[in-house]
Write a protein that holds these residues in place. Structure first.
Motif, PDB file in Angstrom:
ATOM      1  N   MET A  44       0.819  -1.185   0.000  1.00 43.18           N
ATOM      2  CA  MET A  44       0.000   0.000   0.000  1.00 43.18           C
ATOM      3  C   MET A  44       0.867   1.256   0.000  1.00 43.18           C
ATOM      4  SD  MET A  44      -3.052   0.992  -0.098  1.00 43.18           S
ATOM      5  CE  MET A  44      -4.562   1.304   0.707  1.00 43.18           C
ATOM      6  N   ARG A  45       2.010   1.158   0.650  1.00 37.87           N
ATOM      7  CA  ARG A  45       2.912   2.308   0.725  1.00 37.87           C
ATOM      8  C   ARG A  45       3.462   2.648  -0.659  1.00 37.87           C
ATOM      9  NH1 ARG A  45       7.921   2.690   4.936  1.00 37.87           N
ATOM     10  NH2 ARG A  45       8.409   4.856   4.548  1.00 37.87           N
ATOM     11  N   LEU A  46       3.860   1.633  -1.417  1.00 38.72           N
ATOM     12  CA  LEU A  46       4.377   1.859  -2.769  1.00 38.72           C
ATOM     13  C   LEU A  46       3.292   2.433  -3.676  1.00 38.72           C
ATOM     14  CD1 LEU A  46       6.750   1.559  -4.703  1.00 38.72           C
ATOM     15  CD2 LEU A  46       5.979  -0.759  -5.177  1.00 38.72           C
ATOM     16  N   LEU A  47       2.074   1.985  -3.469  1.00 32.90           N
ATOM     17  CA  LEU A  47       0.946   2.503  -4.240  1.00 32.90           C
ATOM     18  C   LEU A  47       0.762   3.998  -3.983  1.00 32.90           C
ATOM     19  CD1 LEU A  47      -1.631   1.588  -5.971  1.00 32.90           C
ATOM     20  CD2 LEU A  47      -2.786   1.689  -3.789  1.00 32.90           C
ATOM     21  N   LEU A  48       0.796   4.402  -2.736  1.00 32.93           N
ATOM     22  CA  LEU A  48       0.625   5.812  -2.398  1.00 32.93           C
ATOM     23  C   LEU A  48       1.788   6.673  -2.877  1.00 32.93           C
ATOM     24  CD1 LEU A  48      -0.880   5.484   1.192  1.00 32.93           C
ATOM     25  CD2 LEU A  48      -2.056   6.121  -0.912  1.00 32.93           C
ATOM     26  N   ILE A  49       2.993   6.145  -2.811  1.00 26.59           N
ATOM     27  CA  ILE A  49       4.162   6.883  -3.308  1.00 26.59           C
ATOM     28  C   ILE A  49       4.055   7.088  -4.814  1.00 26.59           C
ATOM     29  CG2 ILE A  49       6.657   6.715  -3.694  1.00 26.59           C
ATOM     30  CD1 ILE A  49       6.832   5.345  -0.925  1.00 26.59           C
ATOM     31  N   THR A  50       3.677   6.045  -5.527  1.00 28.02           N
ATOM     32  CA  THR A  50       3.513   6.142  -6.977  1.00 28.02           C
ATOM     33  C   THR A  50       2.414   7.132  -7.337  1.00 28.02           C
ATOM     34  OG1 THR A  50       4.203   3.832  -7.172  1.00 28.02           O
ATOM     35  CG2 THR A  50       3.145   4.816  -9.080  1.00 28.02           C
ATOM     36  N   TYR A  51       1.294   7.055  -6.632  1.00 28.16           N
ATOM     37  CA  TYR A  51       0.190   7.979  -6.885  1.00 28.16           C
ATOM     38  C   TYR A  51       0.611   9.421  -6.593  1.00 28.16           C
ATOM     39  CZ  TYR A  51      -4.710   9.337  -7.289  1.00 28.16           C
ATOM     40  OH  TYR A  51      -5.891   9.893  -7.685  1.00 28.16           O
ATOM     41  N   GLY A  52       1.381   9.613  -5.534  1.00 26.13           N
ATOM     42  CA  GLY A  52       1.874  10.946  -5.216  1.00 26.13           C
ATOM     43  C   GLY A  52       2.789  11.497  -6.296  1.00 26.13           C
ATOM     44  N   ILE A  53       3.666  10.667  -6.809  1.00 24.50           N
ATOM     45  CA  ILE A  53       4.572  11.093  -7.880  1.00 24.50           C
ATOM     46  C   ILE A  53       3.789  11.470  -9.123  1.00 24.50           C
ATOM     47  CG2 ILE A  53       6.349  10.269  -9.482  1.00 24.50           C
ATOM     48  CD1 ILE A  53       7.505   8.670  -7.096  1.00 24.50           C
ATOM     49  N   ILE A  54       2.797  10.650  -9.471  1.00 20.58           N
ATOM     50  CA  ILE A  54       1.985  10.932 -10.656  1.00 20.58           C
ATOM     51  C   ILE A  54       1.208  12.235 -10.472  1.00 20.58           C
ATOM     52  CG2 ILE A  54      -0.074  10.124 -11.898  1.00 20.58           C
ATOM     53  CD1 ILE A  54       1.115   7.306 -11.730  1.00 20.58           C
TER      54      ILE A  54
ATOM     55  N   ILE B 124       1.956  14.785  -8.436  1.00 19.12           N
ATOM     56  CA  ILE B 124       2.884  15.927  -8.395  1.00 19.12           C
ATOM     57  C   ILE B 124       3.358  16.294  -9.792  1.00 19.12           C
ATOM     58  CG2 ILE B 124       5.205  16.614  -7.678  1.00 19.12           C
ATOM     59  CD1 ILE B 124       4.645  15.135  -5.021  1.00 19.12           C
ATOM     60  N   LEU B 125       3.755  15.299 -10.583  1.00 24.13           N
ATOM     61  CA  LEU B 125       4.217  15.594 -11.941  1.00 24.13           C
ATOM     62  C   LEU B 125       3.085  16.110 -12.825  1.00 24.13           C
ATOM     63  CD1 LEU B 125       6.658  12.632 -12.613  1.00 24.13           C
ATOM     64  CD2 LEU B 125       7.238  15.031 -12.324  1.00 24.13           C
ATOM     65  N   GLY B 126       1.891  15.530 -12.681  1.00 26.27           N
ATOM     66  CA  GLY B 126       0.756  15.985 -13.476  1.00 26.27           C
ATOM     67  C   GLY B 126       0.349  17.405 -13.139  1.00 26.27           C
ATOM     68  N   LEU B 127       0.273  17.718 -11.870  1.00 27.82           N
ATOM     69  CA  LEU B 127      -0.089  19.074 -11.468  1.00 27.82           C
ATOM     70  C   LEU B 127       1.022  20.073 -11.793  1.00 27.82           C
ATOM     71  CD1 LEU B 127      -1.898  18.359  -8.087  1.00 27.82           C
ATOM     72  CD2 LEU B 127      -2.911  18.937 -10.295  1.00 27.82           C
ATOM     73  N   SER B 128       2.264  19.631 -11.711  1.00 26.65           N
ATOM     74  CA  SER B 128       3.377  20.505 -12.102  1.00 26.65           C
ATOM     75  C   SER B 128       3.307  20.831 -13.589  1.00 26.65           C
ATOM     76  CB  SER B 128       4.719  19.847 -11.791  1.00 26.65           C
ATOM     77  OG  SER B 128       4.867  19.641 -10.417  1.00 26.65           O
ATOM     78  N   ALA B 129       2.949  19.849 -14.388  1.00 29.29           N
ATOM     79  CA  ALA B 129       2.799  20.096 -15.828  1.00 29.29           C
ATOM     80  C   ALA B 129       1.672  21.080 -16.089  1.00 29.29           C
ATOM     81  CB  ALA B 129       2.534  18.781 -16.560  1.00 29.29           C
ATOM     82  N   MET B 130       0.598  20.980 -15.313  1.00 30.41           N
ATOM     83  CA  MET B 130      -0.526  21.894 -15.480  1.00 30.41           C
ATOM     84  C   MET B 130      -0.134  23.318 -15.084  1.00 30.41           C
ATOM     85  SD  MET B 130      -4.269  21.899 -13.680  1.00 30.41           S
ATOM     86  CE  MET B 130      -3.602  22.280 -12.066  1.00 30.41           C
TER      87      MET B 130
END
Length: 89
Positions: free
Chosen positions: A1-11, A13-19
């Protein structure tokens, strides 16, 4: 579950940064991460009988990677004026 949340956070952060910054390469990177993740999760060898927890976690992974593909299409491909010689006139 921890890896899932880290991956979701990265996605996210990068998506919102692109926006916010308009740098479409960040969203394209999110799309690459999500596409590879989909391939790994979809083609992973699964046992014949899975527990409810394993099925639920696989469903969560699909949701995380679908979010990444959505961000990639929305903030990467649609904003990318250099791809396919689509310069505004």
């Amino acid at each position: 579950m921890r890896l899932l949340l880290i991956t979701y956070g990265i996605i996210l952060i990068l998506g919102l940064s692109a926006m916010l910054t308009g740098i479409h390469y960040l969203a394209n990177f999110v799309g690459f991460i999500s596409a590879v993740g989909f391939l790994i999760v979809f083609f992973k060898d699964r046992p014949d009988e899975e527990t409810e927890q394993e099925i639920k976690m696989r469903r969560y992974w699909y949701i995380v990677f679908a979010t990444g593909i959505f961000f990639s299409m929305l903030f990467g491909s649609f904003w990318n004026t250099h791809m396919g010689n689509m310069e505004p006139r």
